[in-house]
Design a protein around this motif. Structure first.
Motif, PDB file in Angstrom:
ATOM      1  N   UNK A 403       1.940  -9.879   6.195  1.00  0.00           N
ATOM      2  CA  UNK A 403       3.208  -9.126   5.984  1.00  0.00           C
ATOM      3  C   UNK A 403       3.215  -8.583   4.389  1.00  0.00           C
ATOM      4  N   UNK A 404       2.511  -9.568   3.604  1.00  0.00           N
ATOM      5  CA  UNK A 404       2.446  -9.117   2.111  1.00  0.00           C
ATOM      6  C   UNK A 404       1.299  -8.249   1.639  1.00  0.00           C
ATOM      7  N   UNK A 405       0.138  -8.344   2.182  1.00  0.00           N
ATOM      8  CA  UNK A 405      -1.088  -7.847   1.734  1.00  0.00           C
ATOM      9  C   UNK A 405      -1.544  -6.656   2.622  1.00  0.00           C
ATOM     10  N   UNK A 406      -1.091  -6.433   3.778  1.00  0.00           N
ATOM     11  CA  UNK A 406      -1.572  -5.310   4.798  1.00  0.00           C
ATOM     12  C   UNK A 406      -2.589  -5.961   5.452  1.00  0.00           C
ATOM     13  N   UNK A 407      -3.826  -5.004   5.541  1.00  0.00           N
ATOM     14  CA  UNK A 407      -5.177  -5.348   6.253  1.00  0.00           C
ATOM     15  C   UNK A 407      -5.848  -5.844   5.409  1.00  0.00           C
ATOM     16  N   UNK A 408      -6.358  -7.316   5.869  1.00  0.00           N
ATOM     17  CA  UNK A 408      -7.271  -8.333   4.861  1.00  0.00           C
ATOM     18  C   UNK A 408      -8.226  -8.624   5.497  1.00  0.00           C
ATOM     19  N   UNK A 409      -9.400  -8.491   5.248  1.00  0.00           N
ATOM     20  CA  UNK A 409     -10.540  -9.136   5.995  1.00  0.00           C
ATOM     21  C   UNK A 409     -10.607 -10.406   6.006  1.00  0.00           C
ATOM     22  N   UNK A 410     -11.086 -11.010   6.865  1.00  0.00           N
ATOM     23  CA  UNK A 410     -11.412 -12.542   7.187  1.00  0.00           C
ATOM     24  C   UNK A 410     -12.369 -12.951   6.147  1.00  0.00           C
ATOM     25  N   UNK A 411     -12.495 -14.064   5.743  1.00  0.00           N
ATOM     26  CA  UNK A 411     -13.519 -14.614   4.803  1.00  0.00           C
ATOM     27  C   UNK A 411     -14.777 -14.901   5.519  1.00  0.00           C
ATOM     28  N   UNK A 412     -15.866 -14.489   5.096  1.00  0.00           N
ATOM     29  CA  UNK A 412     -17.170 -14.865   5.644  1.00  0.00           C
ATOM     30  C   UNK A 412     -17.286 -16.253   6.187  1.00  0.00           C
ATOM     31  N   UNK A 413     -16.890 -17.191   5.279  1.00  0.00           N
ATOM     32  CA  UNK A 413     -16.847 -18.538   5.757  1.00  0.00           C
ATOM     33  C   UNK A 413     -15.943 -18.930   6.872  1.00  0.00           C
TER      34      UNK A 413
END
Ligand SMILES: [Zn+2]
Ligand SMILES: [Zn+2]
Length: 731
Positions: A403-413
């Motif tokens: 909701x705040x950041x928009x589209x965010x990639x997942x963390x690789x870990x």
């Protein structure tokens, strides 16, 4: 001659040979010894459809013959593959049967592996994998994030087919005559956010490298042709024009000599400057409509393709002006660029000029290109393609919507983002959007509540690296899929053997290899090429037509194997046509192969049983005939070897059959001269039959080994090395 001559019975002997191969682990990928060539032969990755078809049999018979040949010549061979197990066909098949795709795919794969083993294909089965395994698709997700980070993956709107009843987007193969495959209601086109793979940074290198690949001599004509077709390169010139307000526009034309005859400029709807030209509200509305109109379907027909008049013109410093139009025909011809419209030199431009009242009446350069500053340039038609689908059965796209950041990639870990396997899709809606356990996540950036992306990756994305896992020992794949030291040993693959429809996969695999070279893991592949060699083959057809259930002309490999044995089927498929030709399946090739193998079996066994007499005088008299046999064997072997090296198996099989004729001819000559074979003549005959069995072993391995055993030879010693010494030995 003995009365108890063994009967050729492939239903008994072939499974025996296969059990023996399994027992001694004959096809396990070896660790290459010092100085030993490491040869990775990559067959096509089958969809988990549940049945091998004749196209698979063709593909794997060619690859297997080559793998067996290279092993026998002393190479360390990796011959392995994985199933392309995600995707729409599997999901649709599961829906039809009311099954979970996860279960369906596993059943299909098991069955296909059984078929492959029964056909005697020498894959390293321990290395087989499914792209739908969690341990695999976590690396598809890793690749997605890695390419995203590098700017090779991006998100944009795309036009897709949508069914209002089923509340889902549809793929091309789910739309029949404009109607939904499931509910038969009319579909409509909508715009929705979609993920894309960026190809443009590597098109030029993909193009440039083709010359070197061709020179390497291991890419056949068909495979090079598909790469050139997909690139769609046009050579010509580009000119820099400027609008009244000083805005500059670079335009391309393949008709350099006629540039001065231009009557208009055509912009691609994807051209970076298109918004500027579509500033007028009415024009912008037309452009929107064009983009949501699924124009890709009519983009190649100049008489029907949408063309928008922007109302704007571009001036030339020396006087004159050209109206600017927008049309997707540019994309279909030259990619997302700007092109000159030259009716005098180009039929498509002529058709467009006839439709557009504002096309200039006067050529802007006064008809002559001399005054126009231009430079040589090329354009590529190949363009970025969408890699996401609103589908359940695929690799979950590892991004979150916060909701705040928009589209965010997942963390690789945090990988893998796990696909729930206990889903029975109906074809309606999006099953993942209805799974709170899948959806709920927290944002890796702000830790606030986030929702997972519910689109999955198209299986074309999985295929981008489906050639990699086989080169990594299964136990190491979790940790070092893209960094294992064995990759440097096996890559590039010495040969890819695949159907002629694989050109797109190969092209994109070549692009991704270059991206991974720049990113780091594949830095050892200096030219960014995953395949040093590539053999494409045409499909198998019947009665001159594509095999299909609908036409009732499908040939079932299982039935053929049950009736004739694997060796006969393999030999028939190889013999019937060269790889560049469609294989029109008839019983003729099968009858030929059956007759040859049975004939060879009977002939060899009867000669083994023969009891020649000692006759020194006769032996001396026929020495020159034995010598001739030695030469025939030698030149036959030389030809078969050359055919195998080029994967021209139809020629190799023909030359194997000729060799048997030569051996029989030798025998006849001796008998004509002396009435019978002396011990020396007989030994030379058996020696030639040993050589023949070994030369046959890449194509019909079961019978070849049975014959070698009958001839009292080690069946695991494979293909003979062609040289003068062996020819002397045989004479
Ligand atoms: Zn529907
Ligand atoms: Zn956030």
């Amino acid at each position: 001659m003995s009365a108890a001559k063994p009967i050729y019975d492939p239903a008994r002997s072939e499974p025996e040979r296969q059990a023996e191969w399994a027992e001694r682990d004959a096809f396990a990928t070896p660790a290459p010894a010092a100085g030993q060539a490491a040869t990775y032969i990559k067959p096509s990755s089958p969809f988990t459809s549940g049945n091998l078809h004749m196209g698979h049999v063709r593909d794997y018979s060619i690859g297997d013959a080559y793998a067996r040949f290279r092993r026998a010549r002393g190479d360390a061979v990796l011959f392995g593959f994985g199933f392309d197990a995600f995707g729409l066909p599997a999901e649709m098949a599961a829906i039809e049967r009311g099954a979970r795709p996860a279960d369906w795919v596993e059943r299909c794969g098991e069955r296909m592996l059984g078929q492959m083993k029964r056909l005697g294909f020498s894959f390293d089965y321990e290395r087989a994998f499914y792209s739908s395994d969690e341990s695999q698709y976590r690396w598809s997700q890793w690749l997605f994030l890695t390419l995203y980070e590098a700017g090779m993956v991006y998100r944009d709107d795309a036009t897709v087919d949508w069914c209002d009843t089923c509340q889902t987007t549809l793929a091309a193969l789910q739309v029949e005559d404009g109607r939904c495959w499931r509910c038969h209601n009319k579909v409509r086109l909508i715009r929705r956010p979609t993920w894309f793979l960026r190809l443009s940074p590597h098109l030029e290198e993909n193009d440039r490298n083709l010359a070197a690949l061709e020179q390497g001599g291991k890419w056949d004509e068909l495979s090079l042709k598909t790469q050139r077709y997909i690139l769609g390169r046009s050579d010509g010139v580009e000119l820099e024009l400027s609008a009244a307000d000083g805005e500059r526009l670079v335009v391309f034309t393949p008709h350099g000599d006629a540039a001065g005859e231009a009557r208009f400029v055509l912009l691609s709807p994807r051209h970076p400057a298109v918004e500027r030209w579509a500033g007028d509200a009415a024009v912008a509305a037309q452009l929107d409509e064009l983009r949501s109109g699924g124009w890709e379907r009519s983009a190649r027909d100049a008489a029907a393709v949408p063309v928008i008049d922007t109302g704007g013109s571009i001036e030339l410093a020396g006087g004159g002006s050209l109206p600017v139009f927008v049309s997707p025909i540019v994309d279909a011809r030259y990619g997302p660029t700007a092109a000159l419209g030259i009716p005098a030199a180009d039929e498509a431009d002529e058709a467009i000029a006839a439709r557009m009242p504002r096309a200039a009446a006067e050529p802007f350069g006064g008809g002559s290109p001399a005054g126009l500053e231009h430079r040589e340039a090329s354009r590529y038609r190949a363009y970025d393609f969408s890699i996401s689908r609103q589908r359940y059965w695929g690799t979950p796209i590892p991004v979150l919507h916060c909701e705040q950041c928009g589209v965010v990639p997942a963390a690789i870990e945090d990988l893998p983002v796990v696909l729930p396997r206990d889903v029975e899709p109906s074809g309606e809606g999006n099953p993942l959007a209805e799974r709170p356990d899948f959806l709920a996540a927290s944002c890796p950036r702000c830790d606030g509540p986030a929702r997972r992306e519910t689109d999955t990756l198209d299986c074309h994305f999985d295929a981008l690296w489906l050639w990699v896992p086989a080169a990594v020992p299964p136990a190491d794949r979790d940790e070092r899929m893209f960094t294992h030291p064995d990759l440097q040993r096996w890559l590039p693959a010495e040969r890819l053997v695949a159907g002629n429809d694989s050109g797109g996969f190969v092209f994109d695999q070549r692009v991704v290899t270059k991206a991974l070279r720049e990113i780091g893991p594949f830095a050892f592949l200096a030219d960014g090429e995953p395949f040093a060699g590539c053999l494409f083959h045409e499909m198998v057809i019947a009665d001159g037509r594509k095999m299909s259930k609908h036409l009732g002309n499908v040939v079932d490999p299982d039935e053929l194997v049950a009736e004739h044995g694997a060796d006969t089927v393999r030999l028939a498929v190889l013999y019937a046509a060269g790889p560049a030709k469609a294989l029109n399946w008839t019983d003729g090739a099968l009858r030929f192969a059956a007759r040859f193998l049975r004939g060879l079996w009977d002939y060899t066994h009867s000669r083994i049983a023969a009891e020649p007499a000692d006759d020194t005088e006769a032996a001396a008299d026929t020495a020159f005939i034995r010598e001739r046999l030695g030469k025939w064997c030698d030149s036959g072997l030389e030809r078969i070897t050359a055919d195998l090296e080029q994967l021209q198996m139809h020629k190799a099989v023909r030359n194997v059959t000729r060799l048997l004729e030569r051996i029989k001819d030798y025998e006849k000559r001796v008998i004509d001269r002396r009435g019978r074979l002396s011990r020396e003549d007989h030994e030379a005959l058996l020696e030639a039959l040993v050589l023949l069995a070994r030369a046959l072993s890449p194509f019909a391995p079961h019978i070849a080994e049975e014959l070698l055993i009958a001839l009292d030879r080690d069946p695991s010693v494979g293909f003979p090395v062609h040289d003068q010494a062996s020819a002397q030995e045989a004479s």
